[in-house]
Structures are given as structure tokens and as C-alpha cells.
Write an enzyme that holds these catalytic residues in place. Structure first.
Site, PDB file in Angstrom:
ATOM      1  N   PRO A  42       0.823  -1.215   0.000  1.00 33.42           N
ATOM      2  CA  PRO A  42       0.000   0.000   0.000  1.00 33.42           C
ATOM      3  C   PRO A  42       0.854   1.261   0.000  1.00 33.42           C
ATOM      4  O   PRO A  42       0.501   2.242  -0.649  1.00 33.42           O
ATOM      5  CB  PRO A  42      -0.814  -0.103   1.298  1.00 33.42           C
ATOM      6  CG  PRO A  42      -0.470  -1.383   1.948  1.00 33.42           C
ATOM      7  CD  PRO A  42       0.606  -2.059   1.194  1.00 33.42           C
ATOM      8  N   PRO A 172      51.736   2.856  -8.479  1.00 33.41           N
ATOM      9  CA  PRO A 172      53.133   3.262  -8.396  1.00 33.41           C
ATOM     10  C   PRO A 172      54.042   2.280  -7.667  1.00 33.41           C
ATOM     11  O   PRO A 172      55.255   2.433  -7.698  1.00 33.41           O
ATOM     12  CB  PRO A 172      53.066   4.584  -7.623  1.00 33.41           C
ATOM     13  CG  PRO A 172      51.835   4.486  -6.802  1.00 33.41           C
ATOM     14  CD  PRO A 172      50.867   3.665  -7.604  1.00 33.41           C
ATOM     15  N   ASP A 195      55.624  -6.011 -15.918  1.00 30.49           N
ATOM     16  CA  ASP A 195      56.629  -4.979 -16.139  1.00 30.49           C
ATOM     17  C   ASP A 195      57.607  -4.945 -14.973  1.00 30.49           C
ATOM     18  O   ASP A 195      57.400  -5.581 -13.963  1.00 30.49           O
ATOM     19  CB  ASP A 195      55.947  -3.606 -16.197  1.00 30.49           C
ATOM     20  CG  ASP A 195      55.475  -3.279 -17.597  1.00 30.49           C
ATOM     21  OD1 ASP A 195      55.845  -4.005 -18.534  1.00 30.49           O
ATOM     22  OD2 ASP A 195      54.725  -2.295 -17.736  1.00 30.49           O
ATOM     23  N   LYS A 217      60.956  -3.243 -19.085  1.00 31.27           N
ATOM     24  CA  LYS A 217      61.982  -2.525 -19.828  1.00 31.27           C
ATOM     25  C   LYS A 217      62.763  -1.669 -18.858  1.00 31.27           C
ATOM     26  O   LYS A 217      62.207  -0.774 -18.248  1.00 31.27           O
ATOM     27  CB  LYS A 217      61.343  -1.604 -20.861  1.00 31.27           C
ATOM     28  CG  LYS A 217      60.591  -2.351 -21.925  1.00 31.27           C
ATOM     29  CD  LYS A 217      59.863  -1.359 -22.798  1.00 31.27           C
ATOM     30  CE  LYS A 217      58.738  -2.059 -23.558  1.00 31.27           C
ATOM     31  NZ  LYS A 217      57.661  -1.181 -23.898  1.00 31.27           N
ATOM     32  N   GLY A 248      52.892  -0.888 -14.564  1.00 35.22           N
ATOM     33  CA  GLY A 248      53.032   0.140 -13.539  1.00 35.22           C
ATOM     34  C   GLY A 248      52.032   1.256 -13.813  1.00 35.22           C
ATOM     35  O   GLY A 248      51.660   1.510 -14.957  1.00 35.22           O
ATOM     36  N   GLY A 249      51.577   1.903 -12.754  1.00 34.30           N
ATOM     37  CA  GLY A 249      50.686   3.062 -12.916  1.00 34.30           C
ATOM     38  C   GLY A 249      49.384   2.696 -13.571  1.00 34.30           C
ATOM     39  O   GLY A 249      48.743   1.715 -13.197  1.00 34.30           O
ATOM     40  N   ASP A 250      48.989   3.460 -14.564  1.00 35.66           N
ATOM     41  CA  ASP A 250      47.764   3.205 -15.316  1.00 35.66           C
ATOM     42  C   ASP A 250      48.144   2.686 -16.703  1.00 35.66           C
ATOM     43  O   ASP A 250      49.077   3.205 -17.319  1.00 35.66           O
ATOM     44  CB  ASP A 250      46.954   4.507 -15.443  1.00 35.66           C
ATOM     45  CG  ASP A 250      45.631   4.257 -16.137  1.00 35.66           C
ATOM     46  OD1 ASP A 250      44.634   4.055 -15.426  1.00 35.66           O
ATOM     47  OD2 ASP A 250      45.595   4.237 -17.392  1.00 35.66           O
ATOM     48  N   THR A 278      47.969   6.404 -11.477  1.00 36.10           N
ATOM     49  CA  THR A 278      49.099   6.770 -12.325  1.00 36.10           C
ATOM     50  C   THR A 278      50.175   7.519 -11.550  1.00 36.10           C
ATOM     51  O   THR A 278      49.874   8.343 -10.676  1.00 36.10           O
ATOM     52  CB  THR A 278      48.645   7.593 -13.551  1.00 36.10           C
ATOM     53  OG1 THR A 278      49.816   7.901 -14.326  1.00 36.10           O
ATOM     54  CG2 THR A 278      47.958   8.896 -13.163  1.00 36.10           C
ATOM     55  N   MET A 328      59.529   9.570 -17.484  1.00 36.04           N
ATOM     56  CA  MET A 328      60.666   9.072 -18.279  1.00 36.04           C
ATOM     57  C   MET A 328      61.592  10.225 -18.659  1.00 36.04           C
ATOM     58  O   MET A 328      62.080  10.282 -19.788  1.00 36.04           O
ATOM     59  CB  MET A 328      60.153   8.365 -19.548  1.00 36.04           C
ATOM     60  CG  MET A 328      59.320   7.145 -19.230  1.00 36.04           C
ATOM     61  SD  MET A 328      58.589   6.403 -20.703  1.00 36.04           S
ATOM     62  CE  MET A 328      57.117   7.403 -20.893  1.00 36.04           C
ATOM     63  N   GLY A 357      58.645   7.156  -6.030  1.00 37.54           N
ATOM     64  CA  GLY A 357      57.480   7.601  -5.254  1.00 37.54           C
ATOM     65  C   GLY A 357      56.724   6.429  -4.636  1.00 37.54           C
ATOM     66  O   GLY A 357      56.584   5.369  -5.253  1.00 37.54           O
TER      67      GLY A 357
HETATM   68  N1  SAH Z   1      51.883   3.811 -16.909  1.00 36.01           N
HETATM   69  C1  SAH Z   1      52.754   4.419 -15.936  1.00 36.01           C
HETATM   70  C2  SAH Z   1      53.889   5.181 -16.573  1.00 36.01           C
HETATM   71  C3  SAH Z   1      54.840   4.334 -17.379  1.00 36.01           C
HETATM   72  S1  SAH Z   1      56.220   5.219 -17.963  1.00 36.01           S
HETATM   73  C4  SAH Z   1      51.930   5.295 -15.014  1.00 36.01           C
HETATM   74  O1  SAH Z   1      50.762   5.581 -15.279  1.00 36.01           O
HETATM   75  O2  SAH Z   1      52.462   5.659 -13.960  1.00 36.01           O
HETATM   76  C5  SAH Z   1      57.405   4.936 -16.703  1.00 36.01           C
HETATM   77  C6  SAH Z   1      57.667   6.221 -15.944  1.00 36.01           C
HETATM   78  O3  SAH Z   1      56.731   6.358 -14.896  1.00 36.01           O
HETATM   79  C7  SAH Z   1      59.004   6.272 -15.219  1.00 36.01           C
HETATM   80  O4  SAH Z   1      60.033   6.667 -16.121  1.00 36.01           O
HETATM   81  C8  SAH Z   1      58.739   7.337 -14.201  1.00 36.01           C
HETATM   82  O5  SAH Z   1      58.774   8.611 -14.791  1.00 36.01           O
HETATM   83  C9  SAH Z   1      57.309   7.056 -13.829  1.00 36.01           C
HETATM   84  N2  SAH Z   1      57.139   6.244 -12.606  1.00 36.01           N
HETATM   85  C10 SAH Z   1      56.434   5.119 -12.473  1.00 36.01           C
HETATM   86  N3  SAH Z   1      56.416   4.686 -11.208  1.00 36.01           N
HETATM   87  C11 SAH Z   1      57.138   5.576 -10.507  1.00 36.01           C
HETATM   88  C12 SAH Z   1      57.498   5.696  -9.133  1.00 36.01           C
HETATM   89  N4  SAH Z   1      57.078   4.815  -8.215  1.00 36.01           N
HETATM   90  N5  SAH Z   1      58.248   6.754  -8.760  1.00 36.01           N
HETATM   91  C13 SAH Z   1      58.656   7.659  -9.674  1.00 36.01           C
HETATM   92  N6  SAH Z   1      58.363   7.594 -10.964  1.00 36.01           N
HETATM   93  C14 SAH Z   1      57.592   6.562 -11.387  1.00 36.01           C
END
Ligand code: SAH
Length: 412
Positions: A42, A172, A195, A217, A248-250, A278, A328, A357
Site C-alpha cells: 500500500p 606506483p 613490467d 623494460k 606500472g601506474g595506469d 598513475t 621518463m 614515489g
Molecule cells: N603507466 C605508468 C607510466 C609508465 S612510464 C603510469 O601511469 O604511472 C614509466 C615512468 O613512470 C618512469 O620513467 C617514471 O617517470 C614514472 N614512474 C612510475 N612509477 C614511478 C614511481 N614509483 N616513482 C617515480 N616515478 C615513477
């Protein structure tokens, strides 16, 4: 006695008697399970009303009658009136329809489970006798934590599933900066293509028979060429493996993720991408540098140091409201800084080098564009590092006013 069954409600009629907040919770769950839900009540609580509107759920605005149960596979009764709930339960019993009775002290012929999904694995928790929702919730939470931790053995044992590729952003470095989805897909993987950078510690947790292929690499050494990586992903997926490409990262920020996605798509291999934290944003953050900051920097220009100084980068360096983030960039920095100074970028533009980092080896070196090359050399700045150029790299950016005043010797 209760038994737990994996029942599919997909497309099947589920009748909800009652429209209060318990009904809303259950309605959300049945809708997630793609049931064909009918609500009879209801009145509706605001949240039930919202769900009904959002999902176009049919609703009879009246008390339940027995014929509402026609065609139902499952009934849930939470009318707030235990006599009505008992009557609905009795109708169901006579009709051989399973019924969940939400009245306190009752339970009907079926019980809800607190359930967790991890990919295609489903774990449910319920009580065999009696009802103890708080205990169920606690047990459920601990099961869910196990599933989300990436430590549960989620990998398929029967190898009849189709292969697939997941490109995963590992962030990272620290494992707890990965997403839960990333952790789960890694726990399901048969093959991990990894990686050098990123959350490589997760590799230590893998079962011994998971194949780990390192294609990392180091700068200047292309261990496995990109085409080779694409071929590897496709070949393993075609062999029926669940392949994780851990980056690594994104994956889509200088990760060559786009190339791997298109290679998989071209090969007809199912591919997914899981975003990661990233380094372009999180490594400056680790050093206390916000890449945007109200009143200081309103946009961000992310560059690959290996590509040199483009006109777009000159323009962003010239604009004090833009933060330039270089990945890089350690080896290329000197050349880029010299070219920027030649293009008229002020020598006192702040620069920060943030190495490693979010790891125990993290270190920040502050300088200005004019002296950064020397500062980096004498500090021995090395890869991996993120270089931040712009006002946000000022060492005093986030210090409170009195600390700045004290530092500068003015009254605060
Ligand atoms: N796809 C990754 C980047 C790849 S290129 C991202 O989104 O983070 C690789 C570069 O990422 C390195 O040369 C450096 O500049 C940076 N990088 C990745 N991890 C890092 C870390 N923990 N501390 C400092 N620089 C980092």
C-alpha cells in the site's frame, strides 16, 4: 535444516510483499540478479519508491492478495505485519513456492544469504536455524575480505573457459594502492606478463604453477619488443589462459595499453582494462605536491621526457597556471631544460624531482629550472622519477602561513 542452493532468478518472477526499507534492500539485490520483480504494498519507503522509478518495477499499491503470487518462483514478505507475513508464507507453502519471511522470529521456506561475488565465484552466508543477522554480517565481511585480498585461490582449475586478457594498472608500487578488481583478476590469472615497475610484490603471492613472464623494460634495454608482448598475450589467451598484463601506474598513461588492446581486439581475444593509480599524479602527491591547486595551478600537462620539448610544452611551461609533469625524463631533462630556458621560460620556475614515489626509497630534490640539471646531477637523481615543473613544485606550497613567515623572517 537449510540447504544452500545456487539458484538463478534471471528473468523469473519474484514477488515482494511490502515496500519498506527491508524490501528496498532486497529489491536492489533481486534487481541486480535480473529477477522479474513485482512489488505489492500500500505504501513505499522513499528508497523503494526511488528504485521502482529508476528500474520501472511494476507496483500494485494495495495489500497483497493470493493471486498476486501467480507465476512467482520466489516470494519475499516484509509487510511490517507478522500476521500478513504468516498468511503470505502459508499461501506459498500450499502453492509450493519458496518464501522468505522477514518477520522477526519467522523465516519461511527460504532464507536470504549475505553474498559476495568475486568474478564468477559466489559465496553466501546464512544461518541454518534461528536468525542472527549481525553474526551473518560479520562472517560475510570476513569472507569478503578474503576474496578481495587477492589471497583466495580463485583461479579456475577446470580449463574449459575461454582465454582472455586483462590489462591491469598496478599503481606506483605498493600493493595496497592497487584496486580490488586488479587483485581479484591477478588471483584468477593463469599467466601474468609483468613490467619492471609497479606493484610487483603481488607476484610473490601467486601459486607456483602460475606462469610469470617478465617483459620489463629498463631504460635503454627493450627486453621484449612490443610486438613480442602483443603476440605473447594473444598466444596464451588463445590457448585458453586467463592472462593478466600487469603494468606500472595506469595502462593508458604511457603504458602502451592502447596498442595491446587493439592487438587483442584484432586477434578476436576478449580484453579488459583495469585502471591504476598513475605515477603522473600519485608520485608528485607522495612528495606533497598537488598537481592542481586552487589559485596556483588550474591544469596539468603530462609529457614523456623522451619526446623532447614540443611547442605545446613550451606553451604550458610559459603559462604559470599550468603544471608540467614529466615521466621518463631523467636522462632527457638537461636538454629539455636548456631548450626551455632558450625559449624564454623563467629560470626561477620551480622544479621537483621525485624518485621512487610511494616506496621506501622515495626522495625529492627541489630546484629551479635554471639550476635543476646541476642539482639532479649532484644528487644523483635516477629513474624511476617524476619531474614536476611549475608553481606547485615550490617547496613552501602547502606550508601554513606562519611557517612560511617564519622561514622568510617576516612576522606571521
Ligand atoms: N603507466 C605508468 C607510466 C609508465 S612510464 C603510469 O601511469 O604511472 C614509466 C615512468 O613512470 C618512469 O620513467 C617514471 O617517470 C614514472 N614512474 C612510475 N612509477 C614511478 C614511481 N614509483 N616513482 C617515480 N616515478 C615513477
Amino acid at each position: 535444516m537449510t540447504t544452500m542452493l545456487g539458484v538463478s532468478l534471471d528473468g523469473r518472477r519474484v514477488v515482494l510483499a511490502g515496500g519498506g526499507s527491508v524490501a528496498a534492500r532486497r529489491l536492489r539485490r533481486f534487481l541486480d540478479e535480473r529477477a522479474d520483480v513485482l512489488v505489492v504494498a500500500p505504501d513505499l519507503a522513499a528508497e523503494t519508491q526511488q528504485l521502482i522509478a529508476d528500474h520501472d518495477v511494476p507496483w500494485h499499491a494495495r495489500a497483497i492478495v493470493e493471486s498476486d503470487l501467480d507465476g512467482a518462483w520466489l516470494v519475499h514478505t516484509a509487510t511490517g505485519d507478522s500476521a500478513v507475513d504468516a498468511r503470505v508464507s502459508a499461501w506459498c507453502e500450499a502453492r509450493r513456492t519458496f518464501c522468505i519471511n522477514a518477520s522477526v522470529g519467522a523465516h519461511g521456506s527460504a532464507r536470504m544469504t549475505a553474498q559476495s561475488r568475486a568474478g564468477d565465484v559466489l559465496v553466501g552466508v546464512t544461518s541454518d536455524a534461528g536468525v542472527d543477522p549481525r553474526r551473518t554480517a560479520r562472517v560475510h565481511r570476513s569472507v569478503r575480505e578474503l576474496l578481495e585480498s587477492g589471497r583466495a585461490p580463485l583461479r579456475r582449475v577446470r580449463g574449459d573457459a575461454a582465454g582472455s586478457v586483462a590489462l591491469i594498472g598496478g599503481g606506483p608500487g605498493p600493493v595496497d594502492l592497487m584496486t580490488l578488481r586488479a587483485r581479484r583478476l591477478i588471483a584468477e590469472a593463469d599467466v601474468v606478463v609483468a613490467d619492471r615497475l609497479g606493484a610487483t610484490a603481488v607476484l610473490d603471492e601467486l601459486e607456483p604453477d602460475v606462469e610469470v613472464i617478465h617483459v620489463g623494460k629498463a631504460p635503454g634495454h627493450h627486453t621484449v619488443m612490443q610486438d613480442g608482448i602483443n603476440d605473447l598475450l594473444i598466444a596464451h589467451a588463445r590457448a585458453g589462459k586467463r592472462v593478466v598484463r600487469l603494468k606500472g601506474g595506469d595502462p593508458f598513461v604511457y603504458g602502451r595499453g592502447g596498442e595491446e588492446v587493439s592487438a587483442c581486439l584484432a586477434a578476436g581475444v576478449p580484453v579488459d582494462v583495469v585502471p591504476g593509480v598513475t605515477s603522473a599524479v600519485s608520485v608528485p602527491q607522495a612528495a606533497g605536491i598537488p598537481v592542481t591547486h586552487r589559485g596556483v595551478a588550474s591544469s596539468v600537462h603530462v609529457i614523456n621526457g623522451q619526446s623532447g620539448l614540443s611547442p605545446a610544452t613550451v606553451a604550458s611551461l610559459r603559462d604559470p597556471a599550468v603544471t608540467t609533469v614529466m615521466l621518463m625524463g631523467v636522462r632527457a631533462f638537461d636538454g629539455i631544460a636548456r631548450a626551455a630556458l632558450d625559449a624564454g621560460i623563467p629560470a626561477n620556475t620551480p622544479v621537483a624531482f621525485v624518485e621512487n614515489g610511494h616506496t621506501i626509497r622515495q626522495r625529492t630534490t627541489r630546484a629551479t629550472l635554471g639550476d635543476a640539471g646541476d642539482a639532479a646531477r649532484s644528487a644523483g637523481v635516477a629513474n624511476p622519477a617524476v619531474i614536476v615543473i611549475g608553481e606547485v613544485a615550490r617547496p613552501d606550497l602547502l606550508l601554513p602561513a606562519h611557517a612560511v613567515a617564519a622561514r622568510e623572517g617576516t612576522p606571521g
